[in-house]
Design an enzyme around this catalytic site. Structure first.
Site, PDB file in Angstrom:
ATOM      1  CE  LYS A   1     -24.413 -25.217  14.139  1.00  0.00           C
ATOM      2  NZ  LYS A   1     -25.925 -24.584  13.973  1.00  0.00           N
TER       3      LYS A   1
ATOM      4  NE  ARG B   1      -2.976  -2.585   2.921  1.00  0.00           N
ATOM      5  CZ  ARG B   1      -4.364  -2.545   2.110  1.00  0.00           C
ATOM      6  NH1 ARG B   1      -5.312  -2.652   0.870  1.00  0.00           N
ATOM      7  NH2 ARG B   1      -5.246  -3.927   2.753  1.00  0.00           N
TER       8      ARG B   1
ATOM      9  N   GLY C   1     -25.465 -21.084   6.694  1.00  0.00           N
ATOM     10  CA  GLY C   1     -26.670 -21.266   8.072  1.00  0.00           C
ATOM     11  C   GLY C   1     -25.961 -20.128   9.040  1.00  0.00           C
TER      12      GLY C   1
ATOM     13  CG  ASP D   1     -11.813  -5.483   1.401  1.00  0.00           C
ATOM     14  OD1 ASP D   1     -11.542  -7.136   1.415  1.00  0.00           O
ATOM     15  OD2 ASP D   1     -11.359  -4.522   1.360  1.00  0.00           O
TER      16      ASP D   1
ATOM     17  N   GLY E   1     -13.048  -7.985   5.223  1.00  0.00           N
ATOM     18  CA  GLY E   1     -14.246  -6.953   3.643  1.00  0.00           C
ATOM     19  C   GLY E   1     -14.359  -5.388   4.016  1.00  0.00           C
TER      20      GLY E   1
HETATM   21  O1  F6P Z   1      -8.648  -5.064   1.223  1.00  0.00           O
HETATM   22  C1  F6P Z   1      -8.878  -6.243   1.343  1.00  0.00           C
HETATM   23  C2  F6P Z   1      -8.122  -6.478   3.151  1.00  0.00           C
HETATM   24  O2  F6P Z   1      -8.184  -7.233   3.207  1.00  0.00           O
HETATM   25  C3  F6P Z   1      -9.875  -6.310   4.340  1.00  0.00           C
HETATM   26  O3  F6P Z   1     -10.639  -7.160   4.512  1.00  0.00           O
HETATM   27  C4  F6P Z   1      -8.861  -5.700   5.531  1.00  0.00           C
HETATM   28  O4  F6P Z   1      -9.542  -5.119   6.092  1.00  0.00           O
HETATM   29  C5  F6P Z   1      -7.094  -5.106   4.850  1.00  0.00           C
HETATM   30  O5  F6P Z   1      -7.190  -5.731   3.421  1.00  0.00           O
HETATM   31  C6  F6P Z   1      -6.438  -6.182   5.561  1.00  0.00           C
HETATM   32  O6  F6P Z   1      -5.248  -4.509   5.581  1.00  0.00           O
HETATM   33  P1  F6P Z   1      -3.880  -5.101   5.588  1.00  0.00           P
HETATM   34  O7  F6P Z   1      -3.410  -6.655   5.289  1.00  0.00           O
HETATM   35  O8  F6P Z   1      -3.021  -4.093   5.387  1.00  0.00           O
HETATM   36  O9  F6P Z   1      -3.750  -4.569   7.478  1.00  0.00           O
END
Ligand code: F6P
Length: 371
Positions: A230, A75, A194, A136, A179
């Site tokens: 459960k 990122r 379920g 996501d 997500g």
């Molecule tokens: O966008 C994909 C995702 O796996 C999200 O579901 C999650 O919130 C985020 O990336 C986690 O990011 P990182 O791996 O940078 O902690």
């Protein structure tokens, strides 16, 4: 626009199972179309570190079945700055790369738009085509993105296992799934396993209401079916209460109810699936999806197209300014990248018709789960 001759492939943002299938197919299709293909490591960061090398399709034949991404991912917040993007463009120019396949989610595709902004390119040839890849399922104008299917299968497999031990010990489990701000994985997997309740951020409920909802679910299931062995509750990570506090508050209320004699002592357990959801071998569908979208993306670059995303949708008609069906694959579309990002924003802020439909559908499903 002239067709691209030297094409770079990069994966960016959270990895998604099926990215490797897309890399492999892009490399194969690009070579078949007469382009030279390059792999860029570490996402956009690789452009700053000059981590670019030719891809030999023969050397990556085996990657189809591997999770993650052989190119690595990252990122890159620094890409918000123009001088940083200028450095990245200079690296691309040095290698003569005139086309990019960007495989990633919302943030990665926004990066692609900025990198190939004509005002910043100042005449440098650079076409970009995006491929949606994110577990996501929060991207607009594509009915699926790479990784969603595998992630859902992983959640279902994990919840099936949790259900075994929950049943053995007569327990209530709260399972948190990834997500980001989108409840799609939580809701769809709740249907598939379920589950007794699904908690999703789109509902916009305050934390206290969520705690009460869980307590009510547990009480109504225990009250009605003395032999219920459960309770499984699936919580999307985007729901606005930390899982530890959620368990603490639910347990406290259940203890009060037990003290009042309304219910026997109930033990809750929490499982946060976390990054497990993002890993693993891609499903057959994700391999196919990655391969088909990459085929369309690379053909588009070779044909000189740019600022599009290869999307997966049934063969319906779209307004021509929004998208044209790919001649190579009736389920694949080339949709305008700026429109994708705009619609994704609307989806995430609840403004688009799809967001409203999802919230309504999730509500309906939630009531149906409460038997
Ligand atoms: O966008 C994909 C995702 O796996 C999200 O579901 C999650 O919130 C985020 O990336 C986690 O990011 P990182 O791996 O940078 O902690």
């Amino acid at each position: 626009m002239a067709g691209c001759k030297r094409i770079g492939i990069l994966t960016s943002g959270g990895d998604a199972p099926g990215m490797n299938a897309a890399i492999r197919a892009a490399a194969l299709m690009g070579r078949a179309a007469g382009a030279e293909m390059f792999g860029i490591e570490e996402g956009y960061k690789g452009l700053l570190k000059d981590l670019i090398a030719p891809i030999d399709p023969a050397a990556i034949a085996h990657i189809l079945r591997e999770g993650g991404t052989i190119l690595g991912s990252a990122r890159s917040k620094e890409f918000h700055e123009v001088p940083v993007r200028d450095r990245a463009r200079a690296t691309l120019a040095k290698h003569g790369i005139d086309g990019l396949v960007i495989i990633g989610g919302n943030g990665s595709l926004t990066g692609a738009m900025k990198l190939a902004d004509p005002a910043e390119l100042k005449g440098q040839p650079l076409n970009v085509i995006g491929i949606p890849a994110s577990i996501d399922k929060d991207l607009a104008l594509t009915s699926l993105s790479i990784g969603v299917d595998t992630a859902m299968n992983t959640i279902v497999e994990a919840c099936d296992k949790i259900a075994d031990t929950a049943t053995a010990h007569d327990r209530t489990f709260i399972v948190e799934v990834m997500g980001r701000d989108c409840g799609y994985l939580a809701m769809t997997s709740a249907i598939a396993v379920g589950a007794d309740l699904a908690l999703f951020p789109e509902a916009g409920k305050p934390a206290e209401a969520i705690v009460d909802q869980i307590v009510q679910t547990v009480l109504s299931i225990r009250g009605r079916q003395k032999k219920a062995r459960k309770v499984i509750i699936i919580k999307a990570e985007g729901v606005n209460i930390h899982i530890d506090k959620l368990k603490h508050d639910v347990d406290a209320k259940l203890r009060d109810r037990a003290a009042a004699g309304e219910v026997a002592g109930i033990e809750t357990r929490v499982t946060v699936l976390g990054h497990v959801v993002r890993g693993g071998r891609p499903s057959a569908f994700d391999r196919l999806l990655g391969s088909r979208l990459a085929n369309v993306a690379v053909r588009a670059l070779v044909a000189g197209q740019s600022h599009k995303m290869a999307a997966w949708m049934p063969p319906v008609e779209l307004a021509p300014e929004i998208g044209q069906r790919s001649p190579a694959d009736p389920y694949c579309w080339l949709v305008d990248l700026a429109t994708v990002l705009h619609e994704t924003e609307n989806l995430l802020t609840g403004k688009s018709p799809l967001a409203r439909w999802r919230a309504g559908a999730f509500d309906d499903i939630e009531s149906a789960l409460l038997l």
